[in-house]
Design a protein around this motif. Structure first.
Motif, PDB file in Angstrom:
ATOM      1  N   PRO A  74       0.814  -1.220   0.000  1.00 28.90           N
ATOM      2  CA  PRO A  74       0.000   0.000   0.000  1.00 28.90           C
ATOM      3  C   PRO A  74       0.845   1.267   0.000  1.00 28.90           C
ATOM      4  O   PRO A  74       0.533   2.230  -0.722  1.00 28.90           O
ATOM      5  CB  PRO A  74      -0.828  -0.132   1.288  1.00 28.90           C
ATOM      6  N   LEU A  75       1.925   1.292   0.785  1.00 31.67           N
ATOM      7  CA  LEU A  75       2.781   2.479   0.820  1.00 31.67           C
ATOM      8  C   LEU A  75       3.425   2.721  -0.541  1.00 31.67           C
ATOM      9  O   LEU A  75       3.530   3.875  -0.994  1.00 31.67           O
ATOM     10  CB  LEU A  75       3.857   2.311   1.895  1.00 31.67           C
ATOM     11  N   LEU A  76       3.846   1.681  -1.210  1.00 36.62           N
ATOM     12  CA  LEU A  76       4.426   1.822  -2.542  1.00 36.62           C
ATOM     13  C   LEU A  76       3.421   2.398  -3.534  1.00 36.62           C
ATOM     14  O   LEU A  76       3.799   3.067  -4.504  1.00 36.62           O
ATOM     15  CB  LEU A  76       4.937   0.471  -3.045  1.00 36.62           C
ATOM     16  N   ASN A  77       2.151   2.142  -3.280  1.00 31.23           N
ATOM     17  CA  ASN A  77       1.084   2.622  -4.160  1.00 31.23           C
ATOM     18  C   ASN A  77       0.455   3.922  -3.676  1.00 31.23           C
ATOM     19  O   ASN A  77      -0.589   4.340  -4.189  1.00 31.23           O
ATOM     20  CB  ASN A  77       0.002   1.546  -4.309  1.00 31.23           C
ATOM     21  N   GLY A  78       1.084   4.551  -2.688  1.00 33.42           N
ATOM     22  CA  GLY A  78       0.601   5.841  -2.207  1.00 33.42           C
ATOM     23  C   GLY A  78      -0.581   5.763  -1.260  1.00 33.42           C
ATOM     24  O   GLY A  78      -1.254   6.769  -1.006  1.00 33.42           O
ATOM     25  N   ALA A  79      -0.846   4.577  -0.712  1.00 32.47           N
ATOM     26  CA  ALA A  79      -1.959   4.395   0.217  1.00 32.47           C
ATOM     27  C   ALA A  79      -1.424   4.108   1.614  1.00 32.47           C
ATOM     28  O   ALA A  79      -0.231   3.870   1.810  1.00 32.47           O
ATOM     29  CB  ALA A  79      -2.861   3.250  -0.250  1.00 32.47           C
ATOM     30  N   ASN A  80      -2.316   4.126   2.587  1.00 30.21           N
ATOM     31  CA  ASN A  80      -1.945   3.802   3.960  1.00 30.21           C
ATOM     32  C   ASN A  80      -2.002   2.296   4.193  1.00 30.21           C
ATOM     33  O   ASN A  80      -2.789   1.591   3.544  1.00 30.21           O
ATOM     34  CB  ASN A  80      -2.893   4.489   4.951  1.00 30.21           C
ATOM     35  N   PRO A  81      -1.185   1.792   5.103  1.00 32.57           N
ATOM     36  CA  PRO A  81      -1.272   0.372   5.450  1.00 32.57           C
ATOM     37  C   PRO A  81      -2.666   0.022   5.982  1.00 32.57           C
ATOM     38  O   PRO A  81      -3.295   0.819   6.678  1.00 32.57           O
ATOM     39  CB  PRO A  81      -0.224   0.217   6.561  1.00 32.57           C
ATOM     40  N   ARG A  82      -3.108  -1.172   5.651  1.00 33.66           N
ATOM     41  CA  ARG A  82      -4.389  -1.671   6.143  1.00 33.66           C
ATOM     42  C   ARG A  82      -4.226  -3.166   6.360  1.00 33.66           C
ATOM     43  O   ARG A  82      -3.855  -3.896   5.444  1.00 33.66           O
ATOM     44  CB  ARG A  82      -5.514  -1.387   5.153  1.00 33.66           C
ATOM     45  N   TRP A  83      -4.475  -3.606   7.598  1.00 34.78           N
ATOM     46  CA  TRP A  83      -4.222  -5.000   7.939  1.00 34.78           C
ATOM     47  C   TRP A  83      -5.332  -5.538   8.826  1.00 34.78           C
ATOM     48  O   TRP A  83      -6.049  -4.791   9.482  1.00 34.78           O
ATOM     49  CB  TRP A  83      -2.880  -5.148   8.652  1.00 34.78           C
ATOM     50  N   ARG A  84      -5.433  -6.850   8.856  1.00 31.00           N
ATOM     51  CA  ARG A  84      -6.407  -7.509   9.714  1.00 31.00           C
ATOM     52  C   ARG A  84      -5.696  -8.032  10.947  1.00 31.00           C
ATOM     53  O   ARG A  84      -4.802  -8.879  10.849  1.00 31.00           O
ATOM     54  CB  ARG A  84      -7.111  -8.647   8.978  1.00 31.00           C
ATOM     55  N   ARG A  85      -6.091  -7.507  12.083  1.00 30.31           N
ATOM     56  CA  ARG A  85      -5.441  -7.851  13.352  1.00 30.31           C
ATOM     57  C   ARG A  85      -5.759  -9.282  13.766  1.00 30.31           C
ATOM     58  O   ARG A  85      -6.868  -9.768  13.585  1.00 30.31           O
ATOM     59  CB  ARG A  85      -5.922  -6.896  14.451  1.00 30.31           C
ATOM     60  N   TYR A  86      -4.748  -9.941  14.333  1.00 32.69           N
ATOM     61  CA  TYR A  86      -4.958 -11.270  14.895  1.00 32.69           C
ATOM     62  C   TYR A  86      -5.295 -11.134  16.373  1.00 32.69           C
ATOM     63  O   TYR A  86      -4.583 -10.470  17.126  1.00 32.69           O
ATOM     64  CB  TYR A  86      -3.713 -12.138  14.721  1.00 32.69           C
ATOM     65  N   ASP A  87      -6.394 -11.748  16.784  1.00 26.72           N
ATOM     66  CA  ASP A  87      -6.837 -11.715  18.179  1.00 26.72           C
ATOM     67  C   ASP A  87      -6.224 -12.911  18.907  1.00 26.72           C
ATOM     68  O   ASP A  87      -6.621 -14.058  18.696  1.00 26.72           O
ATOM     69  CB  ASP A  87      -8.370 -11.782  18.232  1.00 26.72           C
ATOM     70  N   TRP A  88      -5.264 -12.617  19.805  1.00 25.12           N
ATOM     71  CA  TRP A  88      -4.545 -13.689  20.493  1.00 25.12           C
ATOM     72  C   TRP A  88      -5.398 -14.385  21.543  1.00 25.12           C
ATOM     73  O   TRP A  88      -5.173 -15.550  21.854  1.00 25.12           O
ATOM     74  CB  TRP A  88      -3.280 -13.132  21.131  1.00 25.12           C
ATOM     75  N   VAL A  89      -6.369 -13.687  22.074  1.00 28.85           N
ATOM     76  CA  VAL A  89      -7.240 -14.284  23.085  1.00 28.85           C
ATOM     77  C   VAL A  89      -8.209 -15.266  22.431  1.00 28.85           C
ATOM     78  O   VAL A  89      -8.402 -16.396  22.895  1.00 28.85           O
ATOM     79  CB  VAL A  89      -8.005 -13.197  23.858  1.00 28.85           C
TER      80      VAL A  89
END
Length: 201
Positions: free
Chosen positions: A88-103
Protein backbone atom coordinates in the motif's frame (compact mmCIF):
# COMPACT_ATOMS: atom_id res chain seq x y z
CA UNK A 1 25.35 0.75 4.77
CA UNK A 2 26.28 2.75 7.83
CA UNK A 3 26.82 0.36 10.71
CA UNK A 4 26.77 1.74 14.22
CA UNK A 5 27.17 0.00 17.57
CA UNK A 6 25.55 1.54 20.60
CA UNK A 7 25.91 0.00 24.00
CA UNK A 8 25.89 0.47 27.72
CA UNK A 9 23.59 -0.67 30.46
CA UNK A 10 20.67 1.51 29.50
CA UNK A 11 18.90 2.78 26.41
CA UNK A 12 19.49 6.48 26.93
CA UNK A 13 17.79 9.41 25.24
CA UNK A 14 20.85 10.18 23.12
CA UNK A 15 20.63 6.77 21.48
CA UNK A 16 16.99 7.36 20.63
CA UNK A 17 17.62 10.90 19.41
CA UNK A 18 20.49 9.75 17.21
CA UNK A 19 18.33 7.02 15.69
CA UNK A 20 15.47 9.47 15.15
CA UNK A 21 17.77 11.93 13.36
CA UNK A 22 19.15 9.19 11.15
CA UNK A 23 15.63 7.96 10.39
CA UNK A 24 14.49 11.41 9.27
CA UNK A 25 17.47 11.94 6.96
CA UNK A 26 17.44 8.58 5.15
CA UNK A 27 15.68 8.51 1.77
CA UNK A 28 12.18 7.01 1.64
CA UNK A 29 12.19 3.62 -0.05
CA UNK A 30 8.54 2.63 0.40
CA UNK A 31 6.81 5.20 -1.75
CA UNK A 32 7.13 8.47 0.15
CA UNK A 33 7.55 6.72 3.50
CA UNK A 34 10.65 5.99 5.51
CA UNK A 35 10.37 2.57 7.12
CA UNK A 36 12.37 1.83 10.25
CA UNK A 37 12.40 -1.87 11.12
CA UNK A 38 13.38 -2.93 14.64
CA UNK A 39 14.43 -6.58 14.73
CA UNK A 40 15.55 -8.90 17.48
CA UNK A 41 14.63 -12.04 19.35
CA UNK A 42 11.72 -12.21 21.75
CA UNK A 43 12.49 -10.19 24.87
CA UNK A 44 15.31 -8.18 23.30
CA UNK A 45 13.56 -4.83 23.78
CA UNK A 46 12.01 -4.11 20.38
CA UNK A 47 8.75 -2.67 21.64
CA UNK A 48 10.47 -0.42 24.15
CA UNK A 49 12.74 1.06 21.49
CA UNK A 50 9.88 1.43 19.02
CA UNK A 51 7.77 3.36 21.51
CA UNK A 52 10.69 5.63 22.42
CA UNK A 53 11.45 6.29 18.77
CA UNK A 54 7.79 6.99 18.05
CA UNK A 55 7.71 9.57 20.85
CA UNK A 56 10.78 11.25 19.34
CA UNK A 57 9.65 11.20 15.68
CA UNK A 58 5.87 11.34 15.96
CA UNK A 59 5.66 8.36 13.59
CA UNK A 60 3.18 5.54 14.14
CA UNK A 61 4.31 2.06 15.20
CA UNK A 62 3.27 -1.12 13.46
CA UNK A 63 3.58 -4.22 15.66
CA UNK A 64 4.27 -7.52 13.94
CA UNK A 65 2.17 -9.09 16.72
CA UNK A 66 -0.85 -7.78 14.84
CA UNK A 67 -0.20 -9.97 11.81
CA UNK A 68 1.39 -13.14 13.16
CA UNK A 69 -1.34 -15.70 12.37
CA UNK A 70 -0.97 -17.47 15.70
CA UNK A 71 1.90 -19.04 17.60
CA UNK A 72 3.30 -20.78 14.52
CA UNK A 73 2.94 -17.78 12.22
CA UNK A 74 6.31 -16.04 12.17
CA UNK A 75 7.25 -17.11 8.64
CA UNK A 76 3.78 -16.37 7.27
CA UNK A 77 3.87 -12.85 8.70
CA UNK A 78 6.50 -11.71 6.18
CA UNK A 79 4.09 -12.00 3.25
CA UNK A 80 1.36 -10.32 5.28
CA UNK A 81 3.68 -7.43 6.12
CA UNK A 82 4.54 -7.05 2.44
CA UNK A 83 0.90 -7.24 1.33
CA UNK A 84 -0.76 -5.14 4.02
CA UNK A 85 1.94 -2.58 4.83
CA UNK A 86 4.67 -2.28 2.20
CA UNK A 87 2.61 -2.60 -0.98
CA UNK A 88 0.00 0.00 0.00
CA UNK A 89 2.78 2.48 0.82
CA UNK A 90 4.43 1.82 -2.54
CA UNK A 91 1.08 2.62 -4.16
CA UNK A 92 0.60 5.84 -2.21
CA UNK A 93 -1.96 4.40 0.22
CA UNK A 94 -1.95 3.80 3.96
CA UNK A 95 -1.27 0.37 5.45
CA UNK A 96 -4.39 -1.67 6.14
CA UNK A 97 -4.22 -5.00 7.94
CA UNK A 98 -6.41 -7.51 9.71
CA UNK A 99 -5.44 -7.85 13.35
CA UNK A 100 -4.96 -11.27 14.89
CA UNK A 101 -6.84 -11.71 18.18
CA UNK A 102 -4.54 -13.69 20.49
CA UNK A 103 -7.24 -14.28 23.09
CA UNK A 104 -9.79 -15.68 20.62
CA UNK A 105 -7.16 -17.32 18.41
CA UNK A 106 -8.57 -15.91 15.18
CA UNK A 107 -8.51 -12.94 12.84
CA UNK A 108 -10.30 -9.85 14.11
CA UNK A 109 -11.06 -6.36 12.76
CA UNK A 110 -9.33 -4.47 10.00
CA UNK A 111 -7.05 -1.64 11.08
CA UNK A 112 -5.20 1.16 9.32
CA UNK A 113 -2.47 3.66 10.10
CA UNK A 114 -2.00 7.13 8.67
CA UNK A 115 1.56 7.41 7.38
CA UNK A 116 2.81 10.75 6.11
CA UNK A 117 6.59 10.61 6.47
CA UNK A 118 7.64 7.50 8.35
CA UNK A 119 6.52 4.26 9.96
CA UNK A 120 8.25 2.24 12.66
CA UNK A 121 7.86 -1.53 12.36
CA UNK A 122 8.82 -3.70 15.31
CA UNK A 123 8.90 -7.43 15.71
CA UNK A 124 10.64 -10.57 14.58
CA UNK A 125 10.25 -10.93 10.83
CA UNK A 126 10.31 -7.27 9.80
CA UNK A 127 13.96 -7.54 8.75
CA UNK A 128 13.27 -10.33 6.27
CA UNK A 129 15.21 -10.33 3.00
CA UNK A 130 12.01 -9.60 1.06
CA UNK A 131 11.33 -6.49 3.14
CA UNK A 132 14.85 -5.04 3.35
CA UNK A 133 14.82 -3.25 -0.04
CA UNK A 134 12.05 -0.98 1.29
CA UNK A 135 13.63 -0.16 4.64
CA UNK A 136 15.33 3.17 5.22
CA UNK A 137 16.87 1.84 8.42
CA UNK A 138 17.15 -1.66 9.85
CA UNK A 139 17.89 -1.90 13.57
CA UNK A 140 19.04 -5.08 15.28
CA UNK A 141 18.72 -5.31 19.07
CA UNK A 142 21.17 -7.75 20.58
CA UNK A 143 20.50 -9.15 24.05
CA UNK A 144 21.88 -12.28 25.77
CA UNK A 145 19.52 -15.16 26.43
CA UNK A 146 19.54 -14.72 30.20
CA UNK A 147 18.36 -11.11 29.86
CA UNK A 148 15.65 -12.01 27.39
CA UNK A 149 14.41 -14.97 29.44
CA UNK A 150 14.17 -12.84 32.57
CA UNK A 151 12.08 -10.28 30.70
CA UNK A 152 9.82 -12.94 29.23
CA UNK A 153 9.18 -14.26 32.74
CA UNK A 154 8.00 -10.77 33.76
CA UNK A 155 5.67 -10.15 30.84
CA UNK A 156 2.00 -9.50 31.51
CA UNK A 157 1.18 -12.49 29.33
CA UNK A 158 3.98 -14.72 30.65
CA UNK A 159 1.62 -17.49 31.76
CA UNK A 160 -0.19 -17.62 28.43
CA UNK A 161 3.09 -17.38 26.51
CA UNK A 162 4.91 -20.06 28.52
CA UNK A 163 3.59 -23.13 26.62
CA UNK A 164 4.64 -21.55 23.32
CA UNK A 165 8.06 -20.16 24.15
CA UNK A 166 9.89 -23.17 22.77
CA UNK A 167 7.78 -23.19 19.60
CA UNK A 168 8.39 -19.48 19.05
CA UNK A 169 12.13 -19.77 19.77
CA UNK A 170 12.41 -22.55 17.18
CA UNK A 171 10.70 -20.35 14.58
CA UNK A 172 13.08 -17.52 15.41
CA UNK A 173 16.06 -19.87 14.96
CA UNK A 174 14.81 -20.96 11.55
CA UNK A 175 13.96 -17.43 10.44
CA UNK A 176 17.20 -15.84 11.61
CA UNK A 177 19.33 -18.60 10.12
CA UNK A 178 17.75 -17.85 6.75
CA UNK A 179 17.60 -14.04 6.89
CA UNK A 180 20.47 -12.98 9.23
CA UNK A 181 19.14 -9.42 9.69
CA UNK A 182 22.01 -8.41 11.98
CA UNK A 183 24.36 -8.70 9.00
CA UNK A 184 22.37 -6.03 7.15
CA UNK A 185 21.53 -3.79 10.10
CA UNK A 186 22.32 -0.08 9.87
CA UNK A 187 22.26 0.17 13.65
CA UNK A 188 23.03 -2.49 16.25
CA UNK A 189 21.86 -1.74 19.77
CA UNK A 190 22.87 -3.34 23.04
CA UNK A 191 19.57 -4.68 24.34
CA UNK A 192 20.62 -5.08 27.96
CA UNK A 193 18.85 -1.82 28.82
CA UNK A 194 16.16 -2.22 31.50
CA UNK A 195 12.66 -1.93 30.12
CA UNK A 196 9.04 -2.57 30.97
CA UNK A 197 7.42 -5.90 30.15
CA UNK A 198 5.76 -5.95 26.73
CA UNK A 199 2.88 -7.85 25.25
CA UNK A 200 3.17 -10.64 22.63
CA UNK A 201 6.04 -11.26 20.28
Amino acid sequence: MVHEKTGGDRLDSETVKSLAEASRTRPPLAGNARLVAIEGRSGAGKTTLAEALAAETGWPVFHMDDVYPGWTGLAASVDLLACWVVMPLLNGANPRWRRYDWVQGRLAEWRTASVTDGLIIEGSGCGAAEIRPYLSILVWIDAPDEVRYRRLDLRDDAEAYAPYRGIWAHQENVFYAAHTPWEYADVVIDGTAPHQPAQQG
